[in-house]
Design a protein around this motif. Structure first.
Motif, PDB file in Angstrom:
ATOM      1  N   ASN A   1       0.780  -1.240   0.000  1.00 58.17           N
ATOM      2  CA  ASN A   1       0.000   0.000   0.000  1.00 58.17           C
ATOM      3  C   ASN A   1       0.811   1.288   0.000  1.00 58.17           C
ATOM      4  N   LYS A   2       2.049   1.231  -0.468  1.00 61.03           N
ATOM      5  CA  LYS A   2       2.840   2.449  -0.662  1.00 61.03           C
ATOM      6  C   LYS A   2       3.625   2.298  -1.960  1.00 61.03           C
ATOM      7  N   ALA A   3       3.788   3.405  -2.656  1.00 61.31           N
ATOM      8  CA  ALA A   3       4.563   3.379  -3.901  1.00 61.31           C
ATOM      9  C   ALA A   3       6.019   3.044  -3.598  1.00 61.31           C
ATOM     10  N   SER A   4       6.671   2.354  -4.517  1.00 56.31           N
ATOM     11  CA  SER A   4       8.078   1.991  -4.317  1.00 56.31           C
ATOM     12  C   SER A   4       8.984   3.216  -4.279  1.00 56.31           C
ATOM     13  N   THR A   5       8.498   4.345  -4.772  1.00 53.38           N
ATOM     14  CA  THR A   5       9.299   5.568  -4.761  1.00 53.38           C
ATOM     15  C   THR A   5       9.273   6.274  -3.405  1.00 53.38           C
ATOM     16  N   VAL A   6       8.384   5.838  -2.505  1.00 51.72           N
ATOM     17  CA  VAL A   6       8.303   6.426  -1.162  1.00 51.72           C
ATOM     18  C   VAL A   6       9.311   5.717  -0.269  1.00 51.72           C
ATOM     19  N   ALA A   7      10.175   6.481   0.390  1.00 53.51           N
ATOM     20  CA  ALA A   7      11.210   5.908   1.255  1.00 53.51           C
ATOM     21  C   ALA A   7      10.592   5.157   2.430  1.00 53.51           C
ATOM     22  N   LEU A   8      11.301   4.123   2.889  1.00 49.51           N
ATOM     23  CA  LEU A   8      10.853   3.399   4.073  1.00 49.51           C
ATOM     24  C   LEU A   8      10.885   4.309   5.287  1.00 49.51           C
ATOM     25  N   ALA A   9       9.889   4.183   6.134  1.00 54.23           N
ATOM     26  CA  ALA A   9       9.833   4.934   7.386  1.00 54.23           C
ATOM     27  C   ALA A   9       9.926   3.947   8.540  1.00 54.23           C
ATOM     28  N   ALA A  10      10.378   4.420   9.689  1.00 54.92           N
ATOM     29  CA  ALA A  10      10.581   3.557  10.857  1.00 54.92           C
ATOM     30  C   ALA A  10       9.292   2.905  11.338  1.00 54.92           C
ATOM     31  N   THR A  11       8.155   3.431  10.958  1.00 52.52           N
ATOM     32  CA  THR A  11       6.882   2.869  11.412  1.00 52.52           C
ATOM     33  C   THR A  11       6.192   1.993  10.363  1.00 52.52           C
ATOM     34  N   ASP A  12       6.807   1.825   9.201  1.00 50.26           N
ATOM     35  CA  ASP A  12       6.195   1.008   8.151  1.00 50.26           C
ATOM     36  C   ASP A  12       6.104  -0.454   8.570  1.00 50.26           C
ATOM     37  N   LYS A  13       4.974  -1.062   8.288  1.00 49.85           N
ATOM     38  CA  LYS A  13       4.778  -2.491   8.517  1.00 49.85           C
ATOM     39  C   LYS A  13       5.228  -3.233   7.257  1.00 49.85           C
ATOM     40  N   VAL A  14       5.982  -4.310   7.435  1.00 47.85           N
ATOM     41  CA  VAL A  14       6.488  -5.091   6.312  1.00 47.85           C
ATOM     42  C   VAL A  14       6.355  -6.582   6.610  1.00 47.85           C
TER      43      VAL A  14
END
Length: 93
Positions: free
Chosen positions: A39-52
């Motif tokens: 649910n995020k574009a690959s061009t958006v940098a990873l953030a410390a709160t991102d679920k993966v």
């Protein structure tokens, strides 16, 4: 609880001019991780709160598609899971 088995494959269009790209990185029998962020574009940098989702894997032998007129060649690579995946991980800062 039992061990989960995950079937993962990646199919990509072969680019013979990309000597350091995906094909070079996915070496047969190499161990590593596939990390998926939804649910995020690959061009958006990873953030410390991102679920993966994190899948520990070993690369299988690549399988090239049969050549066809006016089509680009694709390659499919499978992965064996080496340990349990973590399906709700949080990125580290």
């Amino acid at each position: 609880t039992g061990r989960r088995s995950v079937a993962l494959t990646i199919t990509y269009v072969r680019d013979s001019t990309d000597a350091r790209g995906l094909e070079a990185a996915l070496v047969y029998k190499a161990n590593g991780f596939i990390v998926i962020r939804d649910n995020k574009a690959s061009t958006v940098a990873l953030a410390a709160t991102d679920k993966v989702e994190v899948y520990p894997v070993q690369v299988q032998q690549p399988s090239k598609s049969d050549p066809a007129a006016n089509e680009l060649q694709t390659i499919t690579i499978g992965f064996d899971n080496t340990t349990e995946p973590t399906l709700n991980a949080v990125c580290a800062a």
